[in-house]
Design an enzyme around this catalytic site. Structure first.
Site, PDB file in Angstrom:
ATOM      1  N   TYR B 133       0.839  -1.208   0.000  1.00 26.01           N
ATOM      2  CA  TYR B 133       0.000   0.000   0.000  1.00 26.01           C
ATOM      3  C   TYR B 133       0.877   1.264   0.000  1.00 26.01           C
ATOM      4  O   TYR B 133       0.885   2.031  -0.934  1.00 26.01           O
ATOM      5  CB  TYR B 133      -0.903   0.031   1.254  1.00 26.01           C
ATOM      6  CG  TYR B 133      -2.243  -0.669   1.148  1.00 26.01           C
ATOM      7  CD1 TYR B 133      -2.411  -1.831   0.396  1.00 26.01           C
ATOM      8  CD2 TYR B 133      -3.357  -0.185   1.839  1.00 26.01           C
ATOM      9  CE1 TYR B 133      -3.643  -2.475   0.335  1.00 26.01           C
ATOM     10  CE2 TYR B 133      -4.596  -0.822   1.780  1.00 26.01           C
ATOM     11  CZ  TYR B 133      -4.732  -1.966   1.029  1.00 26.01           C
ATOM     12  OH  TYR B 133      -5.949  -2.583   0.983  1.00 26.01           O
ATOM     13  N   GLU B 248      -7.804  -4.980   8.495  1.00 20.25           N
ATOM     14  CA  GLU B 248      -6.472  -4.818   9.070  1.00 20.25           C
ATOM     15  C   GLU B 248      -6.575  -4.129  10.435  1.00 20.25           C
ATOM     16  O   GLU B 248      -5.926  -4.516  11.400  1.00 20.25           O
ATOM     17  CB  GLU B 248      -5.593  -3.980   8.127  1.00 20.25           C
ATOM     18  CG  GLU B 248      -4.218  -3.703   8.724  1.00 20.25           C
ATOM     19  CD  GLU B 248      -3.283  -2.947   7.784  1.00 20.25           C
ATOM     20  OE1 GLU B 248      -3.743  -2.467   6.734  1.00 20.25           O
ATOM     21  OE2 GLU B 248      -2.089  -2.851   8.114  1.00 20.25           O
TER      22      GLU B 248
HETATM   23  C1  FAD Z   1       5.872  -1.394  11.585  1.00 18.99           C
HETATM   24  C2  FAD Z   1       5.167  -0.884  10.372  1.00 18.99           C
HETATM   25  C3  FAD Z   1       4.681  -1.792   9.448  1.00 18.99           C
HETATM   26  C4  FAD Z   1       4.053  -1.339   8.305  1.00 18.99           C
HETATM   27  N1  FAD Z   1       3.649  -2.264   7.382  1.00 18.99           N
HETATM   28  C5  FAD Z   1       3.126  -1.845   6.211  1.00 18.99           C
HETATM   29  C6  FAD Z   1       2.824  -2.785   5.182  1.00 18.99           C
HETATM   30  O1  FAD Z   1       2.990  -3.989   5.345  1.00 18.99           O
HETATM   31  N2  FAD Z   1       2.340  -2.335   4.025  1.00 18.99           N
HETATM   32  C7  FAD Z   1       2.128  -1.004   3.796  1.00 18.99           C
HETATM   33  O2  FAD Z   1       1.660  -0.669   2.734  1.00 18.99           O
HETATM   34  N3  FAD Z   1       2.417  -0.076   4.742  1.00 18.99           N
HETATM   35  C8  FAD Z   1       2.909  -0.472   5.947  1.00 18.99           C
HETATM   36  N4  FAD Z   1       3.235   0.459   6.911  1.00 18.99           N
HETATM   37  C9  FAD Z   1       3.080   1.882   6.602  1.00 18.99           C
HETATM   38  C10 FAD Z   1       2.004   2.630   7.352  1.00 18.99           C
HETATM   39  O3  FAD Z   1       0.737   2.301   6.881  1.00 18.99           O
HETATM   40  C11 FAD Z   1       2.302   4.124   7.217  1.00 18.99           C
HETATM   41  O4  FAD Z   1       3.497   4.372   7.903  1.00 18.99           O
HETATM   42  C12 FAD Z   1       1.199   4.998   7.776  1.00 18.99           C
HETATM   43  O5  FAD Z   1       0.042   4.913   7.001  1.00 18.99           O
HETATM   44  C13 FAD Z   1       1.621   6.457   7.944  1.00 18.99           C
HETATM   45  O6  FAD Z   1       2.157   6.994   6.783  1.00 18.99           O
HETATM   46  P1  FAD Z   1       3.550   7.774   6.811  1.00 18.99           P
HETATM   47  O7  FAD Z   1       4.527   6.865   7.467  1.00 18.99           O
HETATM   48  O8  FAD Z   1       3.850   8.225   5.460  1.00 18.99           O
HETATM   49  O9  FAD Z   1       3.318   8.989   7.766  1.00 18.99           O
HETATM   50  P2  FAD Z   1       2.644  10.471   7.403  1.00 18.99           P
HETATM   51  O10 FAD Z   1       1.434  10.197   6.638  1.00 18.99           O
HETATM   52  O11 FAD Z   1       3.738  11.236   6.734  1.00 18.99           O
HETATM   53  O12 FAD Z   1       2.345  10.988   8.806  1.00 18.99           O
HETATM   54  C14 FAD Z   1       3.233  11.756   9.625  1.00 18.99           C
HETATM   55  C15 FAD Z   1       2.434  12.331  10.798  1.00 18.99           C
HETATM   56  O13 FAD Z   1       1.464  13.233  10.321  1.00 18.99           O
HETATM   57  C16 FAD Z   1       0.189  12.893  10.780  1.00 18.99           C
HETATM   58  N5  FAD Z   1      -0.820  13.210   9.774  1.00 18.99           N
HETATM   59  C17 FAD Z   1      -0.819  12.896   8.467  1.00 18.99           C
HETATM   60  N6  FAD Z   1      -1.936  13.316   7.868  1.00 18.99           N
HETATM   61  C18 FAD Z   1      -2.692  13.908   8.817  1.00 18.99           C
HETATM   62  C19 FAD Z   1      -3.968  14.531   8.842  1.00 18.99           C
HETATM   63  N7  FAD Z   1      -4.750  14.594   7.758  1.00 18.99           N
HETATM   64  N8  FAD Z   1      -4.413  15.029  10.010  1.00 18.99           N
HETATM   65  C20 FAD Z   1      -3.655  14.949  11.146  1.00 18.99           C
HETATM   66  N9  FAD Z   1      -2.451  14.367  11.174  1.00 18.99           N
HETATM   67  C21 FAD Z   1      -1.972  13.843  10.039  1.00 18.99           C
HETATM   68  C22 FAD Z   1       0.262  11.405  11.026  1.00 18.99           C
HETATM   69  O14 FAD Z   1      -0.737  10.972  11.929  1.00 18.99           O
HETATM   70  C23 FAD Z   1       1.665  11.261  11.567  1.00 18.99           C
HETATM   71  O15 FAD Z   1       1.658  11.553  12.925  1.00 18.99           O
HETATM   72  C24 FAD Z   1       3.863   0.032   8.088  1.00 18.99           C
HETATM   73  C25 FAD Z   1       4.306   0.944   9.037  1.00 18.99           C
HETATM   74  C26 FAD Z   1       4.967   0.506  10.168  1.00 18.99           C
HETATM   75  C27 FAD Z   1       5.441   1.499  11.153  1.00 18.99           C
END
Ligand code: FAD
Lengths: 376, 385
Positions: B133, B248
């Protein structure tokens, strides 16, 4: 919490309609507060509870009640909480009725409770914090009966009660469960002093002073020295019930607040558009839902007489209190200045929570019980 | 009712005979949990046996239809099975994204051929799946994903990059969100399945703060995918993606808290001298037991089809925040012992590594902030959420 049965859903709908029509803040709480009524609730409404069968919700069927359990009581109490309806339902129809269950005193008092004519109160605490084992009020044998000496406080509806269930010490030392005896003391007992106290939420609780109050031997509820048995039945039902009422208080405050977020405009937008308030409201909603599940689970376990019921009742009372605290605090804050006015209802929720939260143990008391029951 | 009680009796007897004693504990580590797949090596005979006997009865996925490798159990029957498994402390025979994520999406959106092809091998633990994703530029704002998928007549051609792909290096297949159209953001996404052994797929593990590297960067360089491996309609993959996310989130909400009442933290820690810590632990246990009651209620609602579609977000938010708090308290209770990173005393720094790992709970599967936003919008119906 499993899902409600059809019968339970019907009862819930009935209680919801009844209290949303008759038990409203305007018709009941504000009305009785305004008239300065000494009871703080309306006897007419209590009669209506009886006509619907609700005063007998936990009284056994063969004694004229509905023979239902903590879950059904909780369904009614949640609606009472939501409407802040002042009534003796929790103390009389739930806690006292459970204390009297299976006793000779039950035969004596159930008809009046069923008819909506009798109000009952529980006199347990003697200090400012709940401590049901710390009973010092003494019951001395004299002739064919007992003589009671000591004092009680936070006796909810004490001045309105026809029947006061008094926890007294017949043996053992203060702090022990053994040696307690529960007495049924009638209104107007000679040399019983009653001070009616108005509480923050406009409900009434009494301080009682027993100066050589004489009662017959048959005033004993259950067995002499084994008052803990009926008392703990009453406390379990009362705490589970107050948890359900607190869930209603929390849900009422939370809904009122979410509605306000959709109505009040500042900076050219609805305040509910601000993400900081959205997230706090969403957190609050989660906490209220979790408290509801905990309260229902406790009721369900009590109804099944399950061994984990005791623990879960403590959890439910503590969780419901905490969630309701969050709800009323966020509620007042998110209403801004209007939330501080007597005219607005949100503050009434805050005051009700304060009283219910302390009744039969504040959340810290219950947290301590959770730790002790679990051996840490 | 009588039938159900009989069923309970049968299950109890069968479990007694078939669940190896070693499998009646929670997994001690990530390897101790069985994830299955082509590359899997069982860590013990008991682990293999437990998977085989459960898969044989379809009980790795008790409520899936029998035709697809499931147990065909009714909601009431699956609940009894869950209760009986919990009663003996039995662990899941198989941990699997196929079961908790892809399966439900295929059951709802897959074609009959796709269900017959993919579901039984998920149920038996033969194929391990990973989730493609997130991308470097598309995390919370997932629909902003850019991985390109072109229609080349007899096949799809995929180019792009995913990130944070859990266990991509150990997985056999991937369910992947790709962009099949740039005309609209949500409306140009498709849900694609393909083999990780396909030419052009490569992975690069990323080290986590816990010192483990359970996830990877995943690269697609001219990967050819057969045409029949799109789930749902082309350009309608966002519906599938969101539905899968609900499952999930449901799964993540329960992580770490399993076992219900028996999982009281205070019980696990034993006598606590420090009155402040004891109070914090009791406050935590109240929240955890209340949440467990909520989880049970939510499961009942789900099975009865009465759950609000945004409920998994509420559960995920509350459950993960609670699990983080639990591990903060475990660290506090353990004092400086828990700081050891490699010692045998701590089985290789288990407390600290697990504590760090829980910090991801409120990020993976959509952050806490995103879940709160969903609750605000879909349950509370707040404006502009
Ligand atoms: C251990 C682990 C396993 C994972 N496994 C998978 C996997 O198997 N497959 C996969 O596809 N992904 C996976 N992920 C990814 C995960 O889904 C993303 O890390 C998550 O969706 C957040 O995206 P980002 O890391 O880009 O953070 P960002 O989206 O950049 O967020 C940064 C900060 O901003 C905040 N923020 C962002 N938008 C808003 C908003 N609209 N309002 C308020 N606050 C906001 C967030 O809450 C966060 O605190 C995994 C992540 C981890 C940590």
């Amino acid at each position: 919490m499993t899902l409600l049965t059809d019968d339970q859903r019907q009862l819930q709908d009935m209680a919801r309609t009844f209290l949303a029509e008759e038990g409203t803040i305007k018709k009941q709480l504000r009305h009785w507060r305004g008239t300065g009524c000494k009871d703080g609730f309306g006897h007419g409404l209590w009669k209506q509870f009886a006509e619907l069968g609700l005063t007998g919700v936990v009284i056994p069927e063969d004694q004229g009640g509905l023979g239902l359990g903590a879950t059904e009581a909780a369904l009614v109490l949640k609606e009472i909480g939501r409407n802040l309806t002042p009534s003796p339902f929790l103390t009389t129809a739930v806690a006292a009725a459970k204390a009297l269950e299976g006793t000779a005193q039950g035969e004596r008092w159930f008809p009046g409770i069923l008819a909506g004519e009798t109000v009952a109160a529980l006199a347990i605490d003697e200090g400012k914090h709940h401590a049901p084992e710390a009973v010092a009020l003494e019951a001395r044998r004299q002739g064919n009966g007992f003589v009671l000496n000591g004092a009680k406080q936070f006796v909810v509806h004490g001045a309105s009660a026809d029947l006061i269930l008094v926890a007294a010490r017949t043996a053992g030392g203060v702090g022990e469960r053994e040696g307690l005896t529960l007495f049924a003391v009638e209104r107007g007992a000679h040399s019983l002093e009653v001070e009616n106290v108005n509480l923050a939420d406009s409900s009434k609780a009494a301080r009682l002073a027993f100066n050589d109050v004489a009662v017959d031997a048959d005033a004993v509820v259950g067995e002499v020295d084994d008052g803990w048995t009926p008392l703990s039945r009453a406390l379990a039902a009362g705490r589970a019930g107050s948890a359900a009422e607190l869930v209603g208080v929390a849900a009422g405050a939370s809904d009122m607040t979410v509605d306000y977020l959709k109505a009040r405009r500042q900076f050219g937008r609805l305040i509910g558009e601000f993400q900081v308030l959205q997230h706090r409201a969403a957190h609050l909603h989660s906490e209220v839902e979790i408290a509801r599940a905990a309260a229902w689970k406790a009721a369900e376990l009590l109804d099944r007489d399950a061994p984990q019921a005791e623990l879960m009742v403590h959890v439910a009372k503590a969780k419901a209190t905490r969630s309701a605290q969050l709800a009323v605090q966020e509620g007042v804050q998110m209403h801004g200045g209007i939330g501080m006015t007597d005219e607005h209802d949100i503050g009434l929720y805050m005051k009700r929570e304060a009283v219910l939260g302390q009744l039969w143990g504040d959340w810290r008391y219950h947290a301590r019980q959770v730790a002790e029951l679990s051996g840490y | 009712m009588a039938d159900l009680e009989e069923f309970r009796g049968e299950i109890r007897a069968w479990l007694e005979a078939n669940c190896p004693p070693e499998m009646r504990t929670r997994p001690r580590s990530e390897d101790d949990a069985c994830w299955g797949g082509r590359k899997w090596t069982f860590s013990s005979d008991a682990q293999r046996q437990w998977l085989e006997v459960m898969a044989e009865r379809g009980w790795t996925v008790p409520d899936w239809p029998k035709d697809y490798g499931g147990g065909g159990l009714s909601p009431a029957e699956s609940k009894i099975l869950r209760e009986e498994l919990r009663a003996i402390g039995a662990r899941q025979p198989l941990y699997s994204f196929g079961i908790s994520m892809l399966g439900p999406a295929l059951l709802k959106y897959g074609t009959e051929e796709q269900k017959c092809r993919f579901l039984p091998e998920i149920a038996r633990g033969e194929i391990r799946w990973c989730q493609g994703y997130s991308e470097p530029g598309a995390g919370s704002d997932l629909a902003g994903l850019q991985t390109k998928c072109e229609d080349r007549g007899d096949h799809w051609l995929v180019n792009g990059q995913k990130v944070w792909t859990s266990y991509a290096d150990q997985a056999d297949w991937i369910f992947c969100l790709v962009r099949t159209s740039t005309e609209s953001k949500q409306g140009g996404i498709s849900f694609l399945l393909f083999d990780m052994d396909s030419p052009g797929v490569s992975t690069k593990p990323i080290l986590l703060i816990s010192g483990y590297s359970p996830f990877c960067e995943t690269f697609f360089d001219d990967v050819k995918v057969p045409k029949d491996q799109v789930v749902g309609e082309v350009n309608r993959g966002w519906d599938v993606a969101k539905y899968l996310l609900q499952h999930e989130r449901e799964m993540i909400s329960g992580m770490g808290l399993g076992g219900g009442g028996s999982a009281l933290l205070g019980k696990q820690l034993g006598q606590i001298e420090d009155p402040f810590l004891r109070a914090e632990v009791a406050a935590f246990d109240i929240d955890a037991l209340a949440f467990t009651a909520m989880s049970e209620h939510f499961m009942d609602q789900l099975k009865a089809g009465e759950a609000h579609p945004a409920m998994p977000s509420m559960m995920k938010y509350s459950g993960t925040e609670l699990n983080k708090r639990r591990h903060e308290l475990v660290m506090a209770a353990g004092g400086s012992d828990t700081l050891e990173w490699e010692s045998e005393r701590t089985r290789g720094g288990k407390p600290a590594r697990e504590w760090l790992r829980t910090k991801a709970n409120s990020i993976e599967g959509g952050t806490s902030e995103i879940q709160l936003g969903i609750v605000a919008k879909h349950i509370l119906r707040l404006p502009g959420a």
